[in-house]
Structures are given as C-alpha cells and as structure tokens.
Design a protein around this motif. Structure first.
Motif, PDB file in Angstrom:
ATOM      1  N   ARG A  43      56.538  56.741  28.468  1.00  0.00           N
ATOM      2  CA  ARG A  43      55.265  57.331  28.031  1.00  0.00           C
ATOM      3  C   ARG A  43      55.041  58.686  28.692  1.00  0.00           C
ATOM      4  N   GLY A  44      54.627  59.673  27.906  1.00  0.00           N
ATOM      5  CA  GLY A  44      54.327  61.000  28.430  1.00  0.00           C
ATOM      6  C   GLY A  44      55.496  61.964  28.425  1.00  0.00           C
ATOM      7  N   LEU A  45      56.688  61.481  28.130  1.00  0.00           N
ATOM      8  CA  LEU A  45      57.883  62.338  28.197  1.00  0.00           C
ATOM      9  C   LEU A  45      58.193  62.966  26.837  1.00  0.00           C
ATOM     10  N   ASN A  46      57.216  63.632  26.256  1.00  0.00           N
ATOM     11  CA  ASN A  46      57.433  64.174  24.914  1.00  0.00           C
ATOM     12  C   ASN A  46      58.224  65.480  24.896  1.00  0.00           C
ATOM     13  N   LYS A  47      58.590  65.990  26.082  1.00  0.00           N
ATOM     14  CA  LYS A  47      59.455  67.176  26.139  1.00  0.00           C
ATOM     15  C   LYS A  47      60.869  66.842  26.611  1.00  0.00           C
ATOM     16  N   LEU A  48      61.134  65.565  26.809  1.00  0.00           N
ATOM     17  CA  LEU A  48      62.463  65.145  27.245  1.00  0.00           C
ATOM     18  C   LEU A  48      63.490  65.430  26.160  1.00  0.00           C
ATOM     19  N   GLU A  49      64.610  66.055  26.535  1.00  0.00           N
ATOM     20  CA  GLU A  49      65.681  66.358  25.586  1.00  0.00           C
ATOM     21  C   GLU A  49      66.934  65.515  25.820  1.00  0.00           C
ATOM     22  N   LEU A  86      59.362  59.762  22.711  1.00  0.00           N
ATOM     23  CA  LEU A  86      60.365  60.796  22.979  1.00  0.00           C
ATOM     24  C   LEU A  86      60.577  61.698  21.762  1.00  0.00           C
ATOM     25  N   VAL A  87      59.521  62.346  21.351  1.00  0.00           N
ATOM     26  CA  VAL A  87      59.548  63.114  20.097  1.00  0.00           C
ATOM     27  C   VAL A  87      60.413  64.371  20.178  1.00  0.00           C
ATOM     28  N   GLY A  88      60.729  64.830  21.382  1.00  0.00           N
ATOM     29  CA  GLY A  88      61.562  66.020  21.532  1.00  0.00           C
ATOM     30  C   GLY A  88      63.001  65.717  21.901  1.00  0.00           C
ATOM     31  N   LEU A  89      63.366  64.436  21.956  1.00  0.00           N
ATOM     32  CA  LEU A  89      64.694  64.040  22.420  1.00  0.00           C
ATOM     33  C   LEU A  89      65.797  64.569  21.512  1.00  0.00           C
ATOM     34  N   LYS A  90      66.842  65.149  22.133  1.00  0.00           N
ATOM     35  CA  LYS A  90      67.977  65.694  21.378  1.00  0.00           C
ATOM     36  C   LYS A  90      69.273  64.923  21.620  1.00  0.00           C
ATOM     37  N   ARG A  91      69.402  64.305  22.776  1.00  0.00           N
ATOM     38  CA  ARG A  91      70.624  63.584  23.102  1.00  0.00           C
ATOM     39  C   ARG A  91      70.269  62.269  23.792  1.00  0.00           C
ATOM     40  N   LEU A  92      70.778  61.173  23.265  1.00  0.00           N
ATOM     41  CA  LEU A  92      70.500  59.839  23.796  1.00  0.00           C
ATOM     42  C   LEU A  92      71.819  59.122  24.069  1.00  0.00           C
ATOM     43  N   TYR A  93      71.992  58.707  25.316  1.00  0.00           N
ATOM     44  CA  TYR A  93      73.235  58.081  25.748  1.00  0.00           C
ATOM     45  C   TYR A  93      72.985  56.606  26.079  1.00  0.00           C
ATOM     46  N   LEU A  94      73.492  55.726  25.239  1.00  0.00           N
ATOM     47  CA  LEU A  94      73.322  54.283  25.407  1.00  0.00           C
ATOM     48  C   LEU A  94      74.665  53.563  25.451  1.00  0.00           C
ATOM     49  N   GLY A 131      61.028  57.644  15.506  1.00  0.00           N
ATOM     50  CA  GLY A 131      60.321  58.855  15.926  1.00  0.00           C
ATOM     51  C   GLY A 131      61.196  59.963  16.464  1.00  0.00           C
ATOM     52  N   LEU A 132      62.521  59.773  16.458  1.00  0.00           N
ATOM     53  CA  LEU A 132      63.425  60.748  17.079  1.00  0.00           C
ATOM     54  C   LEU A 132      63.923  61.762  16.051  1.00  0.00           C
ATOM     55  N   SER A 133      63.002  62.504  15.504  1.00  0.00           N
ATOM     56  CA  SER A 133      63.346  63.437  14.427  1.00  0.00           C
ATOM     57  C   SER A 133      64.135  64.646  14.906  1.00  0.00           C
ATOM     58  N   GLN A 134      64.203  64.873  16.228  1.00  0.00           N
ATOM     59  CA  GLN A 134      64.957  66.005  16.776  1.00  0.00           C
ATOM     60  C   GLN A 134      66.323  65.589  17.327  1.00  0.00           C
ATOM     61  N   ALA A 162      72.480  47.666   9.896  1.00  0.00           N
ATOM     62  CA  ALA A 162      71.526  47.371   8.828  1.00  0.00           C
ATOM     63  C   ALA A 162      71.056  48.653   8.156  1.00  0.00           C
ATOM     64  N   ALA A 163      70.459  48.510   6.984  1.00  0.00           N
ATOM     65  CA  ALA A 163      70.068  49.665   6.172  1.00  0.00           C
ATOM     66  C   ALA A 163      69.023  50.550   6.849  1.00  0.00           C
ATOM     67  N   ASP A 164      68.188  49.982   7.705  1.00  0.00           N
ATOM     68  CA  ASP A 164      67.122  50.764   8.334  1.00  0.00           C
ATOM     69  C   ASP A 164      67.409  51.095   9.798  1.00  0.00           C
ATOM     70  N   THR A 165      68.649  50.935  10.229  1.00  0.00           N
ATOM     71  CA  THR A 165      68.989  51.151  11.636  1.00  0.00           C
ATOM     72  C   THR A 165      68.734  52.585  12.081  1.00  0.00           C
ATOM     73  N   PHE A 166      69.105  53.554  11.260  1.00  0.00           N
ATOM     74  CA  PHE A 166      69.021  54.960  11.671  1.00  0.00           C
ATOM     75  C   PHE A 166      67.924  55.735  10.936  1.00  0.00           C
ATOM     76  N   THR A 167      66.926  55.031  10.486  1.00  0.00           N
ATOM     77  CA  THR A 167      65.793  55.665   9.813  1.00  0.00           C
ATOM     78  C   THR A 167      65.127  56.688  10.740  1.00  0.00           C
ATOM     79  N   GLY A 168      64.909  57.892  10.232  1.00  0.00           N
ATOM     80  CA  GLY A 168      64.215  58.933  10.994  1.00  0.00           C
ATOM     81  C   GLY A 168      65.111  59.934  11.672  1.00  0.00           C
ATOM     82  N   LEU A 169      66.412  59.664  11.714  1.00  0.00           N
ATOM     83  CA  LEU A 169      67.335  60.560  12.422  1.00  0.00           C
ATOM     84  C   LEU A 169      67.829  61.673  11.487  1.00  0.00           C
ATOM     85  N   VAL A 170      66.913  62.505  11.051  1.00  0.00           N
ATOM     86  CA  VAL A 170      67.215  63.509  10.027  1.00  0.00           C
ATOM     87  C   VAL A 170      68.008  64.700  10.563  1.00  0.00           C
ATOM     88  N   LYS A 171      68.104  64.852  11.896  1.00  0.00           N
ATOM     89  CA  LYS A 171      68.866  65.962  12.468  1.00  0.00           C
ATOM     90  C   LYS A 171      70.113  65.499  13.221  1.00  0.00           C
TER      91      LYS A 171
END
Length: 346
Positions: A215-221, A241-249, A264-267, A282-291
């Motif tokens: 929570r609060g980390l909306n500038k995290l990339e 994490l609306v500004g996230l650009k790279r996610l390592y899992l 919510g990870l549109s970036q 599944a069909a909805d696994t990557f919904t929202g990952l437009v970039k």
C-alpha cells in the motif's frame, strides 16, 4: 641498605607509573588526509589535516565508536567496512560529520536502535550489509531526511513490522532487504515510502503476502520477490502498484494466479514467473497487462493454455516457455501477437 631499598622502590614506582600512563595513550595513525586515534578497539578521535572527501577507516579491528569521536570532519564518504567488528554505536558516534552523504558499515556487527543516525541529516546512502541485524526498531532511521539508498541485505531480519520504517525519509528511492529471513510483512509497512522506486525482498522466506503489503507504493517500478516460497498471487496483492514496470516472481512455489492478479499493472513491461509450479494458463490470467513486452513462464508444469489466454498482452515481444509440458503454441488460438518470439526449447 634500607635507604637503598627505599630509593629502588621509588624508582620502580615511577617507572611503572610512566609505563601505565603510556599504555593508556591511544594509538594514532595518518590515513590520507585524516589522523585516526583508537584505543583497545574503540575509535576515540578523528581529525582532519587537509581536505579529502573520502575517509577510509579499515583494518583496525574496531569494536566501537566513541561519542564525539569525529572533530568536524568534512568528508562526504565514510567507509568502516573492512576488517572491523563494530557493535557499539550511539547517536553521538556520528556527531561531527556535518557533510556526510554516504556511510558504509558493511561486515560489522551493528544493531539498529532508535535515532541511531539522527545526526546525519545530509546522508543519502546507508549500507549495512552483512551485519547480523535481527530487528528494525521503531525510528531506527529517523532524522535521515535526505536518504535515498538503504542497503539492509544479507542480515537476519525475520519480519517487516508496521513501525520498521517509521519516520524514514518518504523520498527514499531504493530499498534492499534481500537475503534475510523475512517470513512476514505487516500490511502498510512501506506506506510512508511514497517515492520508492525499487524494492528488493528476494531470497527470503516469504510464503504469502497480505493484500495491503505494498500500500502506498504507487511509484514503485521494480519489485523483486524472486527466490522465496510464495505459493499464490492473490487478486488484490498488487493493486496499489500502478507504476510497476518490472515484477520478478521467479523461483517460488506459485501454483495459483488468481483471476485479475495483474489487473492494475497497466505499465508492466517485464514479468518473470519461471521456476514455479503453474500447470495452466487461464484466459484471464494476464488481463490488464497491455504494455507487457517480456514474459517468462519457463520451467513450470504448464500443460494447458486456455483459448485467448494471451489476448490482452498486445505489446508482447518475447515469451519464454521452455521447460513445460507444451511443445507448440498456436498464436491465433491463444491470442498471442503474430510478431512475438516464442521460446519453447533451449
């Protein structure tokens, strides 16, 4: 004869007193532009002979830094990270360093305490790697109003509590908590770090994370959660994490990606999920990952891909799928862009 013995005893007393007083004098040595004095493992005084912005105090086997040891030293960089064993520090230990910007305390035995660094208002970078730190008390970093880099990797921290980063500069940009023993993150622990750009929680012992962990980390990339024991990605975990650009899992135990987990990870541009236990996309696994441009799903147990599973990832350029139970992916049926490069084998 008695007179001679009396005289001899007086001489011995004088000599022993002189030797005793000599032993109490600190050892001093010149280190480039600085005169450094220490006694029995305690740094007692540092004075400056000429201008030099870097001060290296190494190979002294120091155990402590006395309060007010630094006498108005104008160094901007202080290195105490080579062949010392510092465990005793107080707030006043860093008094007299008005211009200090970088402090390196790696490879010591420093424990955190309230307001420990409060004298260092201009400090921009603090490194405490390999210090056996096992807790972060409230206000440990209070007063560090200019801090941008904080390195706490390779310690023994078991959990991130609600007050772990209380009164830490909200402008902090980079935080390393990798290679600890973190098994729990309290909701809202990072909420005050509103400018944070990169967070390392990799190589810990996380099995799950609460929905408000970030929570609060909306500038995290950049978020590093790889090499833990995470089993699932809940739908609400990453929503802030609306500004996230790279996610390592990668290299976790993830078998479940809840529908809308990445909604919510549109970036987001890069997502690594390799080395997990996924069996189906599944069909909805990557919904929202437009970039999203790079997606790594290699080395899982994937044997099924729903129709249209990749329909949302319209910018995808590279898909790594080797090490699964799939030998072919139909781009049209799965929804993959025609120009994407699919790696099915190495």
């Amino acid at each position: 004869m008695s007179r001679f013995l009396l005289l001899l005893s007086q001489v011995i007393l004088i000599l022993s007193t002189r030797v005793s007083s000599e032993k109490k004098e600190p050892t001093c040595q010149n280190m480039d532009a600085y005169n450094v004095c220490y006694y029995k493992g305690v740094l007692v005084e540092v004075t400056q002979r000429r201008f030099e912005n870097r001060l290296y105090i190494s190979d002294l086997d120091l155990l402590a830094i006395r309060e007010d040891a630094f006498k108005n030293v104008t160094a901007t960089h202080l290195y105490l990270n080579q062949n010392n064993r510092i465990s005793v520090l107080k707030r006043g230990s860093f008094r007299g360093l008005p211009k200090l910007e970088r402090l390196h305390l790696d490879d010591n035995v420093v424990s955190l305490s309230e307001h420990l660094f409060a004298e260092l208002g201009h400090l921009q970078s603090l490194s405490m790697v390999f210090n056996r730190i096992n807790s972060i008390p409230r206000d440990s970093f209070a007063g560090l109003s200019s801090l941008m880099w904080l390195y706490l990797g390779h310690n023994d921290i078991p959990a991130i509590e609600a007050e772990s980063f209380s009164n830490l500069n909200p402008g902090l940009l980079y935080l390393w908590l990798n290679n600890n023993k973190i098994a729990r993150v309290t909701p809202g622990s990072f909420a005050g770090l509103t400018e944070l750009n990169r967070l390392h929680l990799d190589y810990n012992q996380l099995e799950s994370l609460p929905n408000a962990a970030f929570r609060g980390l909306n500038k995290l990339e950049d978020l590093y959660l790889n090499n833990n024991q995470i089993t699932s990605v809940p739908e609400a975990l990453l929503r802030d994490l609306v500004g996230l650009k790279r996610l390592y899992l990668q290299q976790n135990e993830i078998s479940t990606l809840e529908p809308g987990a990445f909604q919510g990870l549109s970036q987001l541009e890069r997502l690594r999920l390799d080395g997990n236990k996924l069996s189906r996309i599944a069909a909805d696994t990557f919904t929202g990952l437009v970039k999203l441009e790079d997606l790594n799903l290699s080395d899982n147990n994937i044997h099924a891909i729903d129709n249209g599973a990749f329909a949302d990832v319209v910018e995808l350029r590279n898909l790594y799928f080797n090490g699964n139970n799939v030998t072919e992916i139909d781009k049209k049926i799965s929804g993959l862009p025609s120009e994407v490069t699919v790696v099915l084998a190495l």
